[in-house]
Design an enzyme around this catalytic site. Structure first.
Site, PDB file in Angstrom:
ATOM      1  N   CYS A 102      -2.293   9.559   2.462  1.00  0.00           N
ATOM      2  CA  CYS A 102      -1.800   8.949   1.218  1.00  0.00           C
ATOM      3  C   CYS A 102      -2.714   9.269   0.046  1.00  0.00           C
ATOM      4  CB  CYS A 102      -1.662   7.440   1.387  1.00  0.00           C
ATOM      5  SG  CYS A 102      -3.190   6.639   1.889  1.00  0.00           S
ATOM      6  N   GLU A 149       0.877  -1.178   0.000  1.00  0.00           N
ATOM      7  CA  GLU A 149       0.000   0.000   0.000  1.00  0.00           C
ATOM      8  C   GLU A 149       0.906   1.217   0.000  1.00  0.00           C
ATOM      9  OE1 GLU A 149      -3.309   0.009  -0.108  1.00  0.00           O
ATOM     10  OE2 GLU A 149      -3.591  -2.155  -0.015  1.00  0.00           O
TER      11      GLU A 149
HETATM   12  P1  NAD Z   1       7.918   4.913   5.158  1.00  0.00           P
HETATM   13  O1  NAD Z   1       7.930   4.087   3.922  1.00  0.00           O
HETATM   14  O2  NAD Z   1       9.066   5.800   5.439  1.00  0.00           O
HETATM   15  O3  NAD Z   1       7.785   3.977   6.460  1.00  0.00           O
HETATM   16  C1  NAD Z   1       6.728   3.036   6.605  1.00  0.00           C
HETATM   17  C2  NAD Z   1       7.176   1.933   7.552  1.00  0.00           C
HETATM   18  O4  NAD Z   1       8.253   1.218   6.962  1.00  0.00           O
HETATM   19  C3  NAD Z   1       7.672   2.400   8.916  1.00  0.00           C
HETATM   20  O5  NAD Z   1       7.165   1.521   9.911  1.00  0.00           O
HETATM   21  C4  NAD Z   1       9.187   2.248   8.790  1.00  0.00           C
HETATM   22  O6  NAD Z   1       9.834   1.983  10.010  1.00  0.00           O
HETATM   23  C5  NAD Z   1       9.294   1.032   7.904  1.00  0.00           C
HETATM   24  N1  NAD Z   1      10.557   0.911   7.182  1.00  0.00           N
HETATM   25  C6  NAD Z   1      11.497   1.854   6.959  1.00  0.00           C
HETATM   26  N2  NAD Z   1      12.508   1.336   6.224  1.00  0.00           N
HETATM   27  C7  NAD Z   1      12.190   0.047   5.990  1.00  0.00           C
HETATM   28  C8  NAD Z   1      12.816  -1.012   5.274  1.00  0.00           C
HETATM   29  N3  NAD Z   1      13.978  -0.852   4.647  1.00  0.00           N
HETATM   30  N4  NAD Z   1      12.182  -2.196   5.212  1.00  0.00           N
HETATM   31  C9  NAD Z   1      10.991  -2.376   5.811  1.00  0.00           C
HETATM   32  N5  NAD Z   1      10.344  -1.420   6.495  1.00  0.00           N
HETATM   33  C10 NAD Z   1      10.946  -0.218   6.592  1.00  0.00           C
HETATM   34  O7  NAD Z   1       6.558   5.719   5.093  1.00  0.00           O
HETATM   35  P2  NAD Z   1       6.026   6.830   6.091  1.00  0.00           P
HETATM   36  O8  NAD Z   1       6.860   8.062   5.945  1.00  0.00           O
HETATM   37  O9  NAD Z   1       5.817   6.266   7.444  1.00  0.00           O
HETATM   38  O10 NAD Z   1       4.571   7.084   5.460  1.00  0.00           O
HETATM   39  C11 NAD Z   1       4.354   7.951   4.400  1.00  0.00           C
HETATM   40  C12 NAD Z   1       4.205   7.229   3.088  1.00  0.00           C
HETATM   41  O11 NAD Z   1       3.270   6.181   3.207  1.00  0.00           O
HETATM   42  C13 NAD Z   1       3.665   8.116   1.985  1.00  0.00           C
HETATM   43  O12 NAD Z   1       4.340   7.835   0.784  1.00  0.00           O
HETATM   44  C14 NAD Z   1       2.204   7.705   1.874  1.00  0.00           C
HETATM   45  O13 NAD Z   1       1.610   7.955   0.643  1.00  0.00           O
HETATM   46  C15 NAD Z   1       2.295   6.261   2.170  1.00  0.00           C
HETATM   47  N6  NAD Z   1       1.023   5.772   2.659  1.00  0.00           N
HETATM   48  C16 NAD Z   1       0.303   4.919   1.903  1.00  0.00           C
HETATM   49  C17 NAD Z   1      -0.932   4.484   2.346  1.00  0.00           C
HETATM   50  C18 NAD Z   1      -1.785   3.535   1.564  1.00  0.00           C
HETATM   51  O14 NAD Z   1      -2.730   3.029   2.144  1.00  0.00           O
HETATM   52  N7  NAD Z   1      -1.499   3.279   0.299  1.00  0.00           N
HETATM   53  C19 NAD Z   1      -1.403   4.923   3.583  1.00  0.00           C
HETATM   54  C20 NAD Z   1      -0.621   5.792   4.323  1.00  0.00           C
HETATM   55  C21 NAD Z   1       0.584   6.204   3.870  1.00  0.00           C
END
Ligand code: NAD
Length: 470
Positions: free
Chosen positions: A252, A218
């Site tokens: 998002c 997602e």
């Molecule tokens: P992010 O990708 O930075 O982090 C998301 C999660 O991934 C966190 O728990 C983080 O600790 C973890 N993470 C970080 N590095 C990782 C790795 N190498 N491997 C596995 N996990 C890792 O995202 P964010 O800044 O927390 O959220 C914002 C982003 O999320 C935006 O791009 C937004 O559009 C997207 N988003 C999408 C949805 C959806 O439903 N499609 C919903 C909310 C947010």
């Protein structure tokens, strides 16, 4: 944070192993799943204020109503939907075998997969942790959850809520940053649901490849709102304002930018200003209802888009109040007709800044959308059915709300997910239940079967082979 120690990497695999052996020993039946979901719902409802307080601390200020709606109501709504339909979804579906295979029978039987991993982002830290978790539980799985390191108060709340609602051994929570996230994504889950950025989604997919872990991704992206010539500007402005400034744009599926007919751009700017002033006051005095940017890193990223726009001479309209970096307060701001090479048109915005791009023809607007990555959401505004159909036919997005923003997320019967760089797979309701189940095909042979005759010497079965090969 006091009393909150991040998970050690060495704890991850044993915890998964424990969840898996507990699951193997006692796979949750219908009654167990209903009980778990009911208890989770009840606990969340009772602790709603505590939840809002935890999320509020993580954001330094989050409009309480926004937390109650987006992290409270959405989860309750999804759990209600899961509980309402679960018995029906769990039933095997009988399918026809076709005349050649009669009198055998066949069915598709939804089976739990085992242990589902859930990695959550910070922007709706309860919603995006608990909806995948509840769906995985509904499908009969155990769950290992990793909340975002940027919402430590919420992570602590979630850990305590789950400990209260679900018996130990069926769910676990890992906490930590990117290093723990990376190690977590590399665990041999039976399914992994990742919600976060497209950039991290790529890393998660690479890590999951090691075990061929099935994934739901997602992700994010730039979701356009497209106002057609016929749609009343004030009405579009009001609904775009809600989608954009809810959670201060940290959504998002927030409208990332707006495409508006050239002659209507200035009317839209005025209507959006009126919306901002009515909602937040001329000087952003209604600070209670305006959420802050989550942290300095995100604030500086957004400020960087504004500085870049300034250096390119892009016209900027601040709609109410002014920025205060100390509070991480960033007012609703428009950028008029930014060029495509501006940072704000290159990156997902994820904040209260809204580019307005004018277009000359609907075809041009559709072509603009198609020249970019397939968006997570698309918001066409038109009362003309043919115009809406033209936009839907001419584009492809993860999900669509027509004449509004955000709402398709909340409907339990609609699968939620992206397409291409905005994501892979879908969840919510039935779509999530199916994604987190193995759809087990079961063929049931009859006492007597023509198949028994299909063996050498084939000359004996020639009549039967002639019958079926036609
Ligand atoms: P992010 O990708 O930075 O982090 C998301 C999660 O991934 C966190 O728990 C983080 O600790 C973890 N993470 C970080 N590095 C990782 C790795 N190498 N491997 C596995 N996990 C890792 O995202 P964010 O800044 O927390 O959220 C914002 C982003 O999320 C935006 O791009 C937004 O559009 C997207 N988003 C999408 C949805 C959806 O439903 N499609 C919903 C909310 C947010």
């Amino acid at each position: 944070m006091e009393n909150f120690i991040d998970t050690q990497p060495s704890e991850l695999a044993p915890t998964l192993q424990r969840l898996r052996s507990n699951w193997q020993a006692s796979k949750p039946d219908y009654a167990q799943r209903m009980d778990d979901l009911g208890r989770l719902r009840h606990a969340l409802r009772l602790r709603m204020d505590e939840m809002a307080e935890a999320v509020g601390k993580d954001f330094s200020h989050r409009a309480k109503a926004e937390t109650r709606i987006a992290d409270g109501m959405t989860v309750l709504n999804d759990i209600d939907h899961l509980r309402k339909h679960l018995r029906k979804w769990m039933r095997p579906t009988r399918v026809g075998v076709g005349w050649r295979f009669l009198p055998a029978r066949a069915q598709v039987r939804p089976m739990p997969l085992g242990v589902v991993g859930v990695i959550a982002p910070w922007n709706y830290p309860v919603n995006l942790a608990l909806i995948p978790l509840a769906t995985a539980l509904a499908a009969g799985n155990h769950v290992y959850l990793k909340p975002s390191e940027h919402t430590p108060h919420t992570a602590r709340f979630l850990r305590s809520l789950l400990a209260e609602a679900i018996a130990p051994g069926r769910v676990a929570v890992a906490t930590g940053g990117a290093d723990i996230g990376a190690a977590f994504a590399g665990l041999p889950f039976d399914h992994l649901v990742f919600t976060g950025s497209t950039a991290v989604g790529r890393k998660v997919m690479a890590a999951a490849a090691a075990h061929l872990t099935p994934l739901t991704l997602e992700l994010g992206g730039k979701s356009p709102a497209l106002i057609a010539e016929d749609y009343p500007i004030e009405h579009a402005a009001a609904r775009i304002a809600t989608g954009k400034w809810f959670n201060c744009g940290q959504t998002c599926i927030a409208p990332d930018y707006v495409l508006v007919p050239k002659g209507k751009r200035d009317a839209l700017v005025k209507a959006l200003r009126d919306e901002a002033v009515t909602r937040y006051g001329e000087n952003l005095t209604n600070l209670d209802d305006y959420t802050r940017i989550i942290n300095a890193g995100q604030y500086n990223r957004l400020k960087g888009y504004l500085d870049d726009a300034k250096s390119r001479g892009i016209e900027r309209v601040t709609l109410a109040g002014h920025a205060d970096p100390a509070q991480r307060l960033l007012p609703p701001t428009l950028l008029l007709d930014p060029s495509d090479d501006a940072l704000i048109m290159q990156e997902e915005i994820f904040g209260p800044l809204l580019p307005i791009k004018s277009y000359r023809s609907l075809d041009e607007a559709i072509a603009y959308i198609n020249a970019h990555d397939r968006p997570l959401a698309l918001y066409p505004f038109s009362h003309n059915r043919a115009t809406v159909e033209k936009i839907l036919h001419g584009t492809l997005a993860g999900g669509v709300s027509v004449n509004d923003t955000l709402f398709h997320f909340a409907i339990g019967n609609l699968p939620f997910g992206g397409v291409g760089p905005s994501g892979m797979g879908a969840y919510h309701g039935r779509a999530g239940f199916d994604a987190m189940s193995k759809q087990l095909p079961v063929f049931w042979q009859a006492r007597r079967s023509g198949g028994d005759l299909l063996k050498p010497p084939y000359s004996k079965a020639k009549w039967l082979i002639d019958l079926i090969v036609r």
